[in-house]
Design an enzyme around this catalytic site. Sequence first.
Site, PDB file in Angstrom:
ATOM      1  N   ASP A   9       0.862  -1.192   0.000  1.00 29.59           N
ATOM      2  CA  ASP A   9       0.000   0.000   0.000  1.00 29.59           C
ATOM      3  C   ASP A   9       0.892   1.233   0.000  1.00 29.59           C
ATOM      4  O   ASP A   9       1.839   1.325   0.777  1.00 29.59           O
ATOM      5  CB  ASP A   9      -0.897  -0.015   1.251  1.00 29.59           C
ATOM      6  CG  ASP A   9      -1.960   1.078   1.220  1.00 29.59           C
ATOM      7  OD1 ASP A   9      -3.154   0.756   1.170  1.00 29.59           O
ATOM      8  OD2 ASP A   9      -1.581   2.276   1.250  1.00 29.59           O
ATOM      9  N   ASP A 104      -4.052   2.371  -4.892  1.00 27.56           N
ATOM     10  CA  ASP A 104      -2.701   2.361  -4.301  1.00 27.56           C
ATOM     11  C   ASP A 104      -2.433   1.122  -3.470  1.00 27.56           C
ATOM     12  O   ASP A 104      -1.553   1.116  -2.621  1.00 27.56           O
ATOM     13  CB  ASP A 104      -2.492   3.614  -3.446  1.00 27.56           C
ATOM     14  CG  ASP A 104      -3.118   3.500  -2.067  1.00 27.56           C
ATOM     15  OD1 ASP A 104      -4.151   2.811  -1.933  1.00 27.56           O
ATOM     16  OD2 ASP A 104      -2.566   4.098  -1.127  1.00 27.56           O
ATOM     17  N   GLU A 105      -3.173   0.061  -3.751  1.00 26.46           N
ATOM     18  CA  GLU A 105      -3.096  -1.105  -2.869  1.00 26.46           C
ATOM     19  C   GLU A 105      -3.250  -2.385  -3.674  1.00 26.46           C
ATOM     20  O   GLU A 105      -4.087  -2.462  -4.566  1.00 26.46           O
ATOM     21  CB  GLU A 105      -4.257  -0.950  -1.878  1.00 26.46           C
ATOM     22  CG  GLU A 105      -4.406  -2.015  -0.889  1.00 26.46           C
ATOM     23  CD  GLU A 105      -5.715  -1.854  -0.086  1.00 26.46           C
ATOM     24  OE1 GLU A 105      -6.422  -0.836  -0.254  1.00 26.46           O
ATOM     25  OE2 GLU A 105      -6.015  -2.771   0.677  1.00 26.46           O
TER      26      GLU A 105
HETATM   27  P1  TTP Z   1      -5.332   5.043   1.668  1.00 28.76           P
HETATM   28  O1  TTP Z   1      -4.313   4.050   1.253  1.00 28.76           O
HETATM   29  O2  TTP Z   1      -6.363   4.624   2.648  1.00 28.76           O
HETATM   30  O3  TTP Z   1      -4.643   6.317   2.304  1.00 28.76           O
HETATM   31  P2  TTP Z   1      -3.285   7.032   1.911  1.00 28.76           P
HETATM   32  O4  TTP Z   1      -2.563   6.313   0.833  1.00 28.76           O
HETATM   33  O5  TTP Z   1      -3.552   8.481   1.667  1.00 28.76           O
HETATM   34  O6  TTP Z   1      -2.469   6.940   3.264  1.00 28.76           O
HETATM   35  P3  TTP Z   1      -1.785   5.661   3.931  1.00 28.76           P
HETATM   36  O7  TTP Z   1      -2.041   4.491   3.044  1.00 28.76           O
HETATM   37  O8  TTP Z   1      -0.343   5.999   4.046  1.00 28.76           O
HETATM   38  O9  TTP Z   1      -2.433   5.523   5.267  1.00 28.76           O
HETATM   39  O10 TTP Z   1      -6.081   5.588   0.403  1.00 28.76           O
HETATM   40  C1  TTP Z   1      -5.441   5.781  -0.843  1.00 28.76           C
HETATM   41  C2  TTP Z   1      -5.934   7.034  -1.519  1.00 28.76           C
HETATM   42  O11 TTP Z   1      -7.339   6.944  -1.696  1.00 28.76           O
HETATM   43  C3  TTP Z   1      -5.701   8.286  -0.722  1.00 28.76           C
HETATM   44  O12 TTP Z   1      -4.412   8.846  -0.958  1.00 28.76           O
HETATM   45  C4  TTP Z   1      -6.796   9.177  -1.184  1.00 28.76           C
HETATM   46  C5  TTP Z   1      -7.920   8.236  -1.540  1.00 28.76           C
HETATM   47  N1  TTP Z   1      -8.912   8.260  -0.453  1.00 28.76           N
HETATM   48  C6  TTP Z   1      -9.982   9.125  -0.560  1.00 28.76           C
HETATM   49  O13 TTP Z   1     -10.136   9.816  -1.565  1.00 28.76           O
HETATM   50  N2  TTP Z   1     -10.870   9.186   0.467  1.00 28.76           N
HETATM   51  C7  TTP Z   1     -10.730   8.448   1.607  1.00 28.76           C
HETATM   52  O14 TTP Z   1     -11.566   8.550   2.540  1.00 28.76           O
HETATM   53  C8  TTP Z   1      -9.615   7.564   1.714  1.00 28.76           C
HETATM   54  C9  TTP Z   1      -9.416   6.736   2.945  1.00 28.76           C
HETATM   55  C10 TTP Z   1      -8.727   7.521   0.676  1.00 28.76           C
HETATM   56 MG    MG Z   2      -2.256   4.210   0.920  1.00 34.07          MG
END
Ligand code: TTP
Ligand code: MG
Length: 406
Positions: A9, A104-105
């Site tokens: 991720d 992103d995962e």
């Molecule tokens: P995540 O992987 O949950 O969050 P992140 O990559 O920003 O942070 P980290 O993994 O380091 O904790 O989500 C990936 C992307 O998805 C995030 O950058 C933006 C989008 N997203 C939204 O648009 N709304 C949301 O509520 C969430 C959780 C994520």
């Molecule tokens: Mg992320």
Amino acid sequence: MTRTIMHIDLDAFFVSVEQALNPELQGKPVVVGGRPAGRGVVASASYQARAFGLHAGMPLITACRLCPRAIFIEGSFPKYRDASQRFMAILADFSPYLEPVSLDEAYLDATGFESIYGSIHHMAVAIKQRIKDELGLYASVGIASCKVVAKIAAELSKPDGLLEVSAGKEHSFLAPLPIAKLPGIGRKSERILNGLGIHTIGKLSIMPPTALKSHFGASGELLHRFANAIDDRQVELPSAAKSISRETTFGKDTQDRSLLKATLRYLSERVGSELRQQGKPARCITLKLRYADFTTITRRHTLSQTSDSDQTIFDTGLKLLNRARAQEKQPVRLIGIGVSNLVEPGKQLDMLDTSAQRQEQLNRAIDRIRKKYGFTAIQTGQTLLLKEIFPTSEEGYTLQTPSLSR
Ligand code: TTP
Ligand code: MG
């Protein structure tokens, strides 16, 4: 059989893409979501912004109050989609057993890949390095014997983390963690469980499944399994197609047996060719007939062995056709043949008989990696690492075959 699953991720994805494109934003509290005066919420917050308590889903107004000097960015989806595609392409270079979960995962099945990369840890380091070098992004990686533990491990390791939970250590890893870390436990479930005196995954794991079911219905069973690190979900490859079919409507309704047979032959060849292109043999064959009065029937046959051969598709289709024609004599308007239950190359191993077939199957997977990875072409930081892992030869690195334990 113990599997090795990786969960990858990207850290603060939207924000990190912005920071990679604009170095002035690096190391600063940055928020993607919109203007602070707007009514939106935080989509992604940099780790510097998180230090002020900012997190995804928080109203921008609150975020601005907590961290007035944060830089707020509207964001642009095409940039993130592009970065996501490049991220997935890098992962696909490391293993063909890849399941993208969100932008992103992704999960990656790395079972047996230690023999290619030296160790799974090395493989993860190489993945992280390439993401950093080519995209300017940081990834966190969890490695475990099942998806749920790998995902939690990646989450715990953030940012820029790498956490491997050895096989057999899943319970002791999960036990002390707060229940909120378990996927599927939202605020509401957390409150209910806390009300029952359950705060850790360890406590949850020893709760009788029947009690969980009475509180959470069918998902109670899943919670019980996850809390006990029982998760046999496979890494699901996004298949281009779950089934392939071709059909033809005749210019004029027909009862001509040889025309029906010839058309079926032609359609079977087209389906077979498409199947072989996708490299996924099928288990089910379906014949479709539409009669002059527009009634449509389908007749299905499940093969004892998967196949991608034109002949098998045709022979099976013809048997189904003969049977259908014996029951219904009216003219045919349309004939079609389709295949379904396509088997992913990596998934077929258990069904294959001989070790030679297994070897061939694995070789195909390795070929894909080799073709995409281009070992000799790599000039990034990981080259050094790869040099340690792979004995060099004239033409580059020698790829070893992963173990056949998959
Ligand atoms: P995540 O992987 O949950 O969050 P992140 O990559 O920003 O942070 P980290 O993994 O380091 O904790 O989500 C990936 C992307 O998805 C995030 O950058 C933006 C989008 N997203 C939204 O648009 N709304 C949301 O509520 C969430 C959780 C994520
Ligand atoms: Mg992320």
